[in-house]
Design an enzyme around this catalytic site. Sequence first.
Site, PDB file in Angstrom:
ATOM      1  N   PHE A   1      -4.770 -89.287 -15.166  1.00  0.00           N
ATOM      2  CA  PHE A   1      -4.038 -90.472 -14.722  1.00  0.00           C
ATOM      3  C   PHE A   1      -3.714 -90.330 -13.242  1.00  0.00           C
ATOM      4  O   PHE A   1      -3.179 -89.312 -12.804  1.00  0.00           O
ATOM      5  CB  PHE A   1      -2.748 -90.648 -15.530  1.00  0.00           C
ATOM      6  CG  PHE A   1      -2.059 -91.938 -15.225  1.00  0.00           C
ATOM      7  CD1 PHE A   1      -2.521 -93.140 -15.743  1.00  0.00           C
ATOM      8  CD2 PHE A   1      -0.955 -91.969 -14.378  1.00  0.00           C
ATOM      9  CE1 PHE A   1      -1.901 -94.339 -15.437  1.00  0.00           C
ATOM     10  CE2 PHE A   1      -0.317 -93.163 -14.068  1.00  0.00           C
ATOM     11  CZ  PHE A   1      -0.802 -94.349 -14.599  1.00  0.00           C
ATOM     12  N   ILE A   2      -4.062 -91.365 -12.462  1.00  0.00           N
ATOM     13  CA  ILE A   2      -3.837 -91.335 -11.020  1.00  0.00           C
ATOM     14  C   ILE A   2      -3.036 -92.544 -10.558  1.00  0.00           C
ATOM     15  O   ILE A   2      -3.039 -93.591 -11.213  1.00  0.00           O
ATOM     16  CB  ILE A   2      -5.168 -91.239 -10.235  1.00  0.00           C
ATOM     17  CG1 ILE A   2      -6.082 -92.436 -10.521  1.00  0.00           C
ATOM     18  CG2 ILE A   2      -5.867 -89.915 -10.535  1.00  0.00           C
ATOM     19  CD1 ILE A   2      -7.348 -92.479  -9.662  1.00  0.00           C
TER      20      ILE A   2
ATOM     21  N   GLY B   1      -4.598-104.022  -9.178  1.00  0.00           N
ATOM     22  CA  GLY B   1      -5.004-102.746  -8.605  1.00  0.00           C
ATOM     23  C   GLY B   1      -5.996-102.793  -7.472  1.00  0.00           C
ATOM     24  O   GLY B   1      -5.973-101.937  -6.592  1.00  0.00           O
TER      25      GLY B   1
ATOM     26  N   ASP C   1      -1.071 -97.979 -10.045  1.00  0.00           N
ATOM     27  CA  ASP C   1       0.364 -97.794 -10.240  1.00  0.00           C
ATOM     28  C   ASP C   1       0.705 -97.078 -11.535  1.00  0.00           C
ATOM     29  O   ASP C   1      -0.113 -96.937 -12.430  1.00  0.00           O
ATOM     30  CB  ASP C   1       1.065 -99.154 -10.243  1.00  0.00           C
ATOM     31  CG  ASP C   1       0.829 -99.925 -11.534  1.00  0.00           C
ATOM     32  OD1 ASP C   1       1.808-100.334 -12.170  1.00  0.00           O
ATOM     33  OD2 ASP C   1      -0.336-100.120 -11.920  1.00  0.00           O
TER      34      ASP C   1
ATOM     35  N   ARG D   1       1.582 -98.220  -5.920  1.00  0.00           N
ATOM     36  CA  ARG D   1       0.447 -98.988  -5.390  1.00  0.00           C
ATOM     37  C   ARG D   1       0.340 -98.888  -3.868  1.00  0.00           C
ATOM     38  O   ARG D   1      -0.734 -98.956  -3.312  1.00  0.00           O
ATOM     39  CB  ARG D   1       0.562-100.466  -5.762  1.00  0.00           C
ATOM     40  CG  ARG D   1       0.341-100.763  -7.221  1.00  0.00           C
ATOM     41  CD  ARG D   1       0.222-102.271  -7.446  1.00  0.00           C
ATOM     42  NE  ARG D   1       0.339-102.626  -8.839  1.00  0.00           N
ATOM     43  CZ  ARG D   1      -0.638-102.548  -9.731  1.00  0.00           C
ATOM     44  NH1 ARG D   1      -1.807-102.095  -9.381  1.00  0.00           N
ATOM     45  NH2 ARG D   1      -0.436-102.912 -10.980  1.00  0.00           N
TER      46      ARG D   1
ATOM     47  N   GLU E   1     -13.621-103.271  -8.398  1.00  0.00           N
ATOM     48  CA  GLU E   1     -12.550-102.667  -9.194  1.00  0.00           C
ATOM     49  C   GLU E   1     -11.953-101.482  -8.451  1.00  0.00           C
ATOM     50  O   GLU E   1     -12.636-100.818  -7.671  1.00  0.00           O
ATOM     51  CB  GLU E   1     -13.117-102.162 -10.530  1.00  0.00           C
ATOM     52  CG  GLU E   1     -13.164-103.202 -11.617  1.00  0.00           C
ATOM     53  CD  GLU E   1     -11.850-103.341 -12.342  1.00  0.00           C
ATOM     54  OE1 GLU E   1     -10.781-103.178 -11.718  1.00  0.00           O
ATOM     55  OE2 GLU E   1     -11.886-103.626 -13.540  1.00  0.00           O
TER      56      GLU E   1
ATOM     57  N   ASP F   1     -12.365 -96.870 -16.215  1.00  0.00           N
ATOM     58  CA  ASP F   1     -12.235 -95.740 -17.130  1.00  0.00           C
ATOM     59  C   ASP F   1     -12.881 -96.079 -18.470  1.00  0.00           C
ATOM     60  O   ASP F   1     -14.051 -95.807 -18.661  1.00  0.00           O
ATOM     61  CB  ASP F   1     -10.794 -95.225 -17.245  1.00  0.00           C
ATOM     62  CG  ASP F   1      -9.756 -96.313 -17.447  1.00  0.00           C
ATOM     63  OD1 ASP F   1     -10.074 -97.382 -17.978  1.00  0.00           O
ATOM     64  OD2 ASP F   1      -8.597 -96.075 -17.082  1.00  0.00           O
TER      65      ASP F   1
END
Length: 175
Positions: A153-154, A46, A160, A166, A100, A104
């Site tokens: 959630f994103i 990510g 992704d 992504r 990062e 979360d």
Amino acid sequence: MIQLHDKQFIPFISAEEIDFAIASMASQVEADFADEIPIFIGVLNGSFMVVSDFMKHYKKPCEVSFIKLASYHGTSSTNQVKQLIGLNQDLTGRTVIVIEDIVDTGNTVAELKVLFKKQNVKHFKIATLFFKPEAYKKDLKIDYIGIRIPNKFIVGYGLDYDGLGRNLSEVYQLK
């Protein structure tokens, strides 16, 4: 709106907001470690876009490396962190700043703290583009935060949904 697999996502954070947040984080880190050569550790997959843009804004000497961890399946955290690709360099006495894409639950950063403590680093800091304070379950301080977001959630900008999204330059939230 965009469709990824079986889910729909709506626009949430613009490319301009993302760039401003990353530039601000880079400036803060630069001020805090002006007399050192930190090593930035990106957490794959990510963080690749965040690290790339962070490096463009960071003007002092530095190094960069990556580690690959996994803690997600679909849209939820598995609450277990697996190390898939590790570091192969000596970090003793170094300033390590983990970059990062998102923090979360905090499970990944907690695992990273344990990993880097074993390496006898001088400083261990966490920088994250996105932070979900409502979901965060750890006591570990997040040193540099780009954007605080709700516990949604994103996808996009490196994040992704089962491998897709992504490459999006903006961030979308689950509809």
